[in-house]
Enzyme design. Structure first.
Site, PDB file in Angstrom:
ATOM      1  N   LYS A   1       2.458  -5.900  12.910  1.00  0.00           N
ATOM      2  CA  LYS A   1       1.069  -6.181  12.550  1.00  0.00           C
ATOM      3  C   LYS A   1       0.406  -6.912  13.698  1.00  0.00           C
ATOM      4  O   LYS A   1       0.753  -8.038  14.019  1.00  0.00           O
ATOM      5  CB  LYS A   1       0.987  -7.009  11.274  1.00  0.00           C
ATOM      6  CG  LYS A   1      -0.321  -6.817  10.521  1.00  0.00           C
ATOM      7  CD  LYS A   1      -0.227  -7.363   9.117  1.00  0.00           C
ATOM      8  CE  LYS A   1      -1.372  -6.832   8.257  1.00  0.00           C
ATOM      9  NZ  LYS A   1      -1.281  -7.343   6.869  1.00  0.00           N
TER      10      LYS A   1
ATOM     11  N   TRP B   1      -1.833  -2.462  11.440  1.00  0.00           N
ATOM     12  CA  TRP B   1      -0.432  -2.046  11.490  1.00  0.00           C
ATOM     13  C   TRP B   1      -0.183  -1.095  12.663  1.00  0.00           C
ATOM     14  O   TRP B   1      -0.988  -0.226  12.962  1.00  0.00           O
ATOM     15  CB  TRP B   1      -0.030  -1.338  10.202  1.00  0.00           C
ATOM     16  CG  TRP B   1       0.135  -2.235   9.021  1.00  0.00           C
ATOM     17  CD1 TRP B   1      -0.670  -2.291   7.922  1.00  0.00           C
ATOM     18  CD2 TRP B   1       1.173  -3.191   8.802  1.00  0.00           C
ATOM     19  NE1 TRP B   1      -0.197  -3.226   7.043  1.00  0.00           N
ATOM     20  CE2 TRP B   1       0.936  -3.790   7.553  1.00  0.00           C
ATOM     21  CE3 TRP B   1       2.285  -3.610   9.546  1.00  0.00           C
ATOM     22  CZ2 TRP B   1       1.765  -4.776   7.026  1.00  0.00           C
ATOM     23  CZ3 TRP B   1       3.106  -4.595   9.025  1.00  0.00           C
ATOM     24  CH2 TRP B   1       2.848  -5.164   7.783  1.00  0.00           C
TER      25      TRP B   1
ATOM     26  N   THR C   1      -3.217   3.763   4.028  1.00  0.00           N
ATOM     27  CA  THR C   1      -2.579   2.672   4.739  1.00  0.00           C
ATOM     28  C   THR C   1      -1.836   3.214   5.936  1.00  0.00           C
ATOM     29  O   THR C   1      -0.978   4.093   5.806  1.00  0.00           O
ATOM     30  CB  THR C   1      -1.626   1.870   3.837  1.00  0.00           C
ATOM     31  OG1 THR C   1      -0.902   0.950   4.636  1.00  0.00           O
ATOM     32  CG2 THR C   1      -0.671   2.765   3.062  1.00  0.00           C
TER      33      THR C   1
ATOM     34  N   GLU D   1      -2.355  -1.637  -0.974  1.00  0.00           N
ATOM     35  CA  GLU D   1      -1.901  -1.224  -2.301  1.00  0.00           C
ATOM     36  C   GLU D   1      -2.274  -2.201  -3.407  1.00  0.00           C
ATOM     37  O   GLU D   1      -2.141  -1.885  -4.596  1.00  0.00           O
ATOM     38  CB  GLU D   1      -0.375  -1.033  -2.302  1.00  0.00           C
ATOM     39  CG  GLU D   1       0.107   0.174  -1.527  1.00  0.00           C
ATOM     40  CD  GLU D   1       0.406  -0.118  -0.061  1.00  0.00           C
ATOM     41  OE1 GLU D   1       1.152   0.652   0.565  1.00  0.00           O
ATOM     42  OE2 GLU D   1      -0.112  -1.137   0.453  1.00  0.00           O
TER      43      GLU D   1
END
Length: 526
Positions: A430, A435, A186, A331
């Site tokens: 975002k 991101w 991520t 996640e």
């Protein structure tokens, strides 16, 4: 008395494609860019032979195959080829810089990289930074203008060549269901990238979440356009969910402009399409300019950034579709909540309800559950069989003592159980579903001799959701141009991270702790 028991049946992901090949073998998988067309039966057979080739290259169960690729048939073949024999598929985002990607690849100790055509400069830079990569496989043939990467000491293969030399049948699913199936880092975390490992069991359960009637509810009658990148948390699970029900899959490749998507939807009879809102904004802009209707399309599934109400209304009215908004995280594999297709009212800020198998909890800052879980704002925590417990390579758990994962988001849940994300505890931005980490931009700009302090905040944007604004306090007596500030960032962060606006302040506002007061900066410049 022997109580009896069911058969052992490991929840491994190869079973989805094997099911599709056996029971929906003639249903198609179409790649738009190369006009490639195959069936689930043919894709399964080719993927199985590719499994044998990957084993011949020396990959072993538990290792990682990295992919740097767009949504294509060949990319999907790589997924099932790797996962079928217990090799985890480590998806890489081509929109990140080589330095970003190299940190992930080195941590995962990748030895084989599969890459789409047209990415030669990035592949070359990545291989140069990652000496463990011994083989590079070009997955698909692009335009003749695409360069072939110079992979230095690594062995370069074309996919068909690799299959011709090493392709062989392999036994699928001969391992425990808790074996790693995928790895996705991520980019939304501060500091070094954090990897999220998906197991076969967790992705199998996640697929069951998606297929619930009030979530995606796909059937064998659907034609699904997967415009969400496969490197975004396993393409939101579509490469598993579609074959699980025998739905026809349409993969757009690297062409996701409005004209290309409109042509694919019309030509293939797409009924369900998924992707971030900016993709569909490009589609309706094209239709408004060029004309045309897409009568086969029934539903749009949106994720990524929050969707402005005006855009959601425009999509529904122009396309005549039902829009389903969602919330999720890498996640979470990634689904956390989705609005049902049958919802009577649609409000953009609502992210929908969690599927069975995912639980939500609102807490205060100390992690204590709010007495009333309806109506009040709290810190959002999640629990479930597809939720991360520990990040890749880390010893500490990412969950609290009760097994809850803290998302870092602030949220409310209404009386009907609909989730709304109200803010983020972190400072991340975002943009277009991707991101941006302000800390990395701040570190670079703050290191310039002409800059005393630097901060980056998000500003609402109609198309991208948010875009970064750079705020600087120049050093006394110093001047620094916009071009100098942006020039310091170019080549060190992805181009789409570059701030849209630059603000100069004589004095940066500071909080009582002495840190930059970002709350005030957001209020005044966000």
């Amino acid at each position: 008395m022997n109580p009896g028991n069911p058969q052992p049946y490991a929840l491994t992901l190869d079973k989805f494609l094997s099911h599709a090949a056996k029971w929906h073998g003639g249903r198609e998988v179409v790649t738009g860019t190369a006009s490639a067309r195959t069936s689930y039966a043919a894709l399964s057979a080719r993927s199985n032979r590719l499994s044998g080739a990957l084993l011949a290259l020396g990959l072993h169960p538990g290792e990682h195959l990295a992919t740097l690729a767009w949504n294509t048939q060949a990319h999907m073949e790589c997924w099932y080829a790797a996962m079928g024999v217990g090799v985890a598929c480590h998806t890489l985002n081509p929109r990140l810089t080589a330095d970003h990607l190299a940190k992930m690849v080195r941590q995962a100790e990748v030895r084989v990289l599969g890459a789409s055509s047209g990415l030669a400069p990035l592949v070359e830079a990545l291989v140069a930074l990652c000496p463990t990569i011994g083989h590079v496989v070009l997955l698909d043939d692009g335009p003749a203008s695409d360069a072939v990467p110079d992979v230095r000491g690594a062995r370069l293969w074309h996919l068909d060549q690799l299959l011709a030399v090493h392709g062989a049948p392999a036994e699928w699913g001969a391992f425990d269901e808790n074996m790693p199936a995928g790895l996705c880092f991520t980019s939304g975390t501060t500091g070094d990238p954090k990897g999220v490992t998906y197991t076969h069991r967790s992705n199998y359960l996640h697929t069951a979440h998606l297929l619930q009637a009030d979530v995606m509810g796909l059937t064998c009658e659907d034609v699904v356009l997967v415009a969400v990148p496969m490197f975004h948390a396993n393409g939101w699970g579509f490469p598993f969910a579609a074959p699980a029900v025998g739905a026809k899959m349409v993969l757009p490749g690297r062409d996701q402009d409005g004209a290309s998507l409109a042509r694919l939807i019309a030509d293939e009879g797409v009924t369900v399409a998924a992707g971030v809102a900016t993709v569909w904004l490009g589609l309706v802009d094209h239709l408004d300019a060029a004309g045309g209707e897409l009568p086969s399309l029934k539903r749009l599934l949106l994720g990524g950034s929050a969707v402005p109400q005006a855009l959601m209304d425009r999509l529904e009215q122009r396309l005549g579709v039902t829009v389903q908004t969602s919330w999720g995280m890498t996640e979470l594999s990634p689904l956390g909540a989705m609005t049902p297709a049958t919802a009577k009212t649609r409000v953009a800020v609502k992210s929908g309800r969690p599927p069975m198998g995912v639980d939500l909890l609102l807490t205060d800052e100390k992690g204590v559950a709010l007495a009333d879980q309806r109506g009040g704002e709290g810190r959002l925590r999640v629990k479930g069989g597809s939720v991360v417990e520990r990040y890749f390579g880390q010893t500490e758990k990412a969950t609290d003592a009760g097994g809850w994962f803290d998302t870092g988001d602030l949220a409310t849940i209404d009386a009907d159980g609909n989730l709304s994300i109200t803010g983020r505890a972190k400072d991340l931005i975002k943009s277009g579903g991707e991101w941006i980490n302000p800390a990395e931009i701040e570190a670079i700009v703050g290191g310039l001799p002409e800059v005393a302090l630097a901060a980056v905040v998000g500003r609402a944007h109609e198309k991208w959701g948010e875009r970064p604004v750079l705020i600087v306090e120049p050093r006394a007596g110093a001047e620094v141009s916009d071009e100098a500030l942006l020039g310091a960032l170019r080549g060190r962060v992805a181009n789409w991270w570059l701030p849209d606006a630059i603000v100069r302040l004589a004095a940066m506002p500071l909080a009582l702790t002495g840190k930059i007061d970002k709350k005030r900066l957001r209020a005044e410049h966000g």
